[in-house]
Motif scaffolding. Structure first.
Motif, mmCIF file in Angstrom:
data_model
loop_
_atom_site.group_PDB
_atom_site.id
_atom_site.type_symbol
_atom_site.label_atom_id
_atom_site.label_comp_id
_atom_site.label_asym_id
_atom_site.label_seq_id
_atom_site.Cartn_x
_atom_site.Cartn_y
_atom_site.Cartn_z
ATOM 1 N N LYS A 152 80.221 -24.229 19.102
ATOM 2 C CA LYS A 152 80.019 -25.418 18.253
ATOM 3 C C LYS A 152 79.105 -25.088 17.078
ATOM 4 C CE LYS A 152 80.497 -29.159 21.666
ATOM 5 N NZ LYS A 152 81.913 -28.918 21.773
ATOM 6 N N PHE A 153 79.341 -25.801 15.984
ATOM 7 C CA PHE A 153 78.543 -25.598 14.762
ATOM 8 C C PHE A 153 77.892 -26.915 14.372
ATOM 9 C CE2 PHE A 153 81.578 -22.259 14.878
ATOM 10 C CZ PHE A 153 80.957 -21.171 14.281
ATOM 11 N N LEU A 154 76.665 -26.822 13.885
ATOM 12 C CA LEU A 154 75.971 -28.029 13.411
ATOM 13 C C LEU A 154 75.212 -27.690 12.134
ATOM 14 C CD1 LEU A 154 75.164 -31.015 14.276
ATOM 15 C CD2 LEU A 154 73.052 -29.980 15.129
ATOM 16 N N LYS A 209 79.042 -30.015 30.456
ATOM 17 C CA LYS A 209 80.343 -30.482 29.969
ATOM 18 C C LYS A 209 80.460 -31.996 30.122
ATOM 19 C CE LYS A 209 85.070 -28.865 30.080
ATOM 20 N NZ LYS A 209 86.070 -28.015 30.655
ATOM 21 N N LEU A 210 79.950 -32.495 31.248
ATOM 22 C CA LEU A 210 80.005 -33.944 31.492
ATOM 23 C C LEU A 210 79.178 -34.700 30.450
ATOM 24 C CD1 LEU A 210 81.210 -36.019 33.420
ATOM 25 C CD2 LEU A 210 79.199 -35.738 34.887
ATOM 26 N N ILE A 211 78.027 -34.175 30.101
ATOM 27 C CA ILE A 211 77.200 -34.822 29.062
ATOM 28 C C ILE A 211 77.977 -34.865 27.748
ATOM 29 C CG2 ILE A 211 75.108 -34.608 27.634
ATOM 30 C CD1 ILE A 211 73.774 -33.249 30.095
ATOM 31 N N LEU A 212 78.550 -33.707 27.372
ATOM 32 C CA LEU A 212 79.231 -33.627 26.075
ATOM 33 C C LEU A 212 80.512 -34.445 26.041
ATOM 34 C CD1 LEU A 212 78.741 -29.819 25.282
ATOM 35 C CD2 LEU A 212 77.614 -31.738 24.166
ATOM 36 N N LEU A 221 73.622 -40.364 33.463
ATOM 37 C CA LEU A 221 74.356 -39.491 34.385
ATOM 38 C C LEU A 221 73.474 -39.119 35.581
ATOM 39 C CD1 LEU A 221 76.127 -37.280 31.707
ATOM 40 C CD2 LEU A 221 77.234 -38.921 33.238
ATOM 41 N N LYS A 222 72.176 -38.933 35.308
ATOM 42 C CA LYS A 222 71.235 -38.652 36.408
ATOM 43 C C LYS A 222 71.192 -39.837 37.379
ATOM 44 C CE LYS A 222 67.050 -39.796 35.977
ATOM 45 N NZ LYS A 222 66.349 -41.058 36.280
ATOM 46 N N ASP A 223 71.141 -41.054 36.825
ATOM 47 C CA ASP A 223 71.088 -42.248 37.674
ATOM 48 C C ASP A 223 72.329 -42.345 38.564
ATOM 49 O OD1 ASP A 223 68.707 -42.875 36.543
ATOM 50 O OD2 ASP A 223 69.430 -44.539 35.311
ATOM 51 N N ALA A 224 73.466 -41.878 38.024
ATOM 52 C CA ALA A 224 74.716 -41.979 38.787
ATOM 53 C C ALA A 224 74.714 -41.056 40.010
ATOM 54 C CB ALA A 224 75.903 -41.639 37.886
ATOM 55 N N VAL A 225 73.838 -40.026 39.980
ATOM 56 C CA VAL A 225 73.780 -39.102 41.134
ATOM 57 C C VAL A 225 72.737 -39.558 42.149
ATOM 58 C CG1 VAL A 225 73.558 -36.649 41.796
ATOM 59 C CG2 VAL A 225 74.406 -37.224 39.536
ATOM 60 N N CYS A 226 71.793 -40.375 41.681
ATOM 61 C CA CYS A 226 70.679 -40.791 42.543
ATOM 62 C C CYS A 226 71.011 -42.096 43.280
ATOM 63 C CB CYS A 226 69.413 -40.997 41.707
ATOM 64 S SG CYS A 226 68.770 -39.484 40.998
ATOM 65 N N SER A 227 71.580 -41.982 44.474
ATOM 66 C CA SER A 227 71.857 -43.189 45.267
ATOM 67 C C SER A 227 70.538 -43.761 45.772
ATOM 68 C CB SER A 227 72.709 -42.852 46.490
ATOM 69 O OG SER A 227 73.710 -41.948 46.140
#
Ligand SMILES: NC(=O)c1ccc[n+]([C@@H]2O[C@H](COP(=O)([O-])OP(=O)(O)OC[C@H]3O[C@@H](n4cnc5c(N)ncnc54)[C@H](OP(=O)(O)O)[C@@H]3O)[C@@H](O)[C@H]2O)c1
Length: 258
Positions: A152-154, A209-212, A221-227
Motif C-alpha cells: 500500500k502507498f500513502l 486484514k480484518l481491521i483493514l 473488533l477487540k470488544d467483539a472477541v471479549c465475551s
C-alpha cells in the motif's frame, strides 16, 4: 511501461524493494552494492543485472538510494558528477531515514526530481506500507506503477515522515517481538515451536486484514472477541496491568525521536 531501475544499496530495505520491483517483469533492475556479494546473491533470487554505480546511474530511469544515512554524503559525492552528466527524464527515489528532500538535493548539488519514501520490509512479500512525499510530480504515477506489487502507498507531508517511519518502518520489528512472545507462550502451553509461530503470525495477519477490510475501529473488533465474563477480557486486563499499550506508544515515540 518498461523502465530501468537502479538500486544502490541492496541491503535489507533496498533488497526488499528490489524484490517487490522484480514482480513486474517489465522492470529492468540494476543491482549495486558496496560489496557486490549481496547484489550477486539477490540477482540469483530475482534476476536483473549486477552493476557498478556508474553504469546503473547512467542507464536508469529511476535511481533508488538504499544506503544508511551515514554513508549518504559520500555516495552523493560519487554520483554527483554522474547525475550532472545525465539527461532527463530520470527520478531519484530515496528511502534514507531522516534525510529531507532539500538536504538530499543539496548533497547532490541540484534540484533533481526526488521522491522520498518510507517503506518497510514486508514490501518483499507484497504487503508493505510505503509513505511517500513527491517533489517529482511528473514521475509519481510512474513510480506508483512500477512499484505496485510492493503493497500500500500513502502520500504524506514530508514533516510526517518520521512519525510514519516509527509506526510502519520500525513496526515490523515490534510485531516480530510480539509474535515471538505469543509463540513463547504457546510453547509454554505445549505447542511445538514451529506451530506456535505459525499460529501467532497467522493470527496477526488475519487480525490486521480484518481491521483493514471491515473498516471497523480496532477497539470495536477487540470488544467483539471479549465475551462478558470470558477468557479474553482476563488477558486484556493483564495486558493493561503490565502497561502493554503504554509500552507500545513509548516504543514508537522513542523510535521517532531517536
Ligand atoms: N531496514 C528497514 O526496515 C528500513 C525501513 C525504512 C527505511 N530504511 C532505510 O533504508 C536504508 C538502508 O537501510 P538497511 O536497513 O537496508 O541497511 P543495510 O541492510 O545496511 O543496507 C545498506 C546497504 O548499502 C550498501 N552500501 C553502503 N555504501 C554503499 C555504496 N557507496 N554504494 C553501494 N552500496 C552501498 C551496503 O553494502 P555493504 O553491506 O557492502 O556495506 C548495504 O548492503 C537506510 O537509509 C534506512 O534508513 C530501512
Amino acid at each position: 511501461m518498461n523502465l530501468k531501475l537502479a538500486f544502490i544499496g541492496t541491503g535489507n530495505m533496498g533488497g526488499a524493494l528490489a524484490r517487490a520491483a522484480s514482480r513486474d517483469p517489465e522492470n529492468d533492475l540494476f543491482l549495486v552494492n558496496r560489496h557486490p556479494e549481496k547484489a550477486i546473491k539477490l540477482q540469483a533470487e530475482i534476476g536483473g543485472t549486477v552493476a557498478e554505480c556508474a553504469e546503473a546511474v547512467e542507464k536508469a530511469d529511476m535511481i533508488f538510494l538504499g544506503v544508511k544515512p551515514v554513508v549518504l554524503p559520500s555516495l552523493c559525492e560519487t554520483i554527483r558528477p554522474m547525475l550532472a552528466a545525465k539527461k532527463y527524464p530520470f527520478v531519484i527515489v530515496t528511502m534514507v531515514a531522516g534525510v529531507s528532500i532539500a538536504k538530499l538535493r543539496s548533497l547532490l548539488g541540484a534540484d533533481y526530481p526526488v521522491i522520498r519514501i518510507m517503506p518497510n520490509t514486508p514490501v518483499s512479500v507484497g504487503e508493505g506500507m510505503i509513505l511517500y512525499t513527491s517533489a517529482a510530480e511528473n514521475y509519481t504515477k510512474g513510480f506508483l506503477h512500477v512499484m505496485r506489487y510492493a503493497g500500500k502507498f500513502l502520500p504524506v507531508e514530508e514533516r510526517l515522515m518520521e512519525a510514519g517511519m516509527a509506526v510502519s518502518g520500525c513496526g515490523p520489528a515490534f510485531v516480530d517481538l510480539f509474535v515471538e512472545a505469543l509463540a513463547d507462550a504457546g510453547v509454554a502451553g505445549g505447542l511445538p515451536r514451529k506451530d506456535a509461530i505459525t499460529v501467532a503470525a497467522q493470527m496477526v495477519l488475519g487480525s490486521a486484514k480484518l481491521i483493514l477490510e471491515s473498516g471497523k475501529h480496532p477497539g470495536e473488533l477487540k470488544d467483539a472477541v471479549c465475551s462478558p465474563g470470558g477468557t479474553t477480557i482476563q488477558g486484556v486486563r493483564k495486558l493493561e496491568e503490565k502497561g502493554f499499550r503504554s509500552a507500545v506508544i513509548e516504543a514508537v515515540i522513542a523510535a521517532k525521536d531517536a
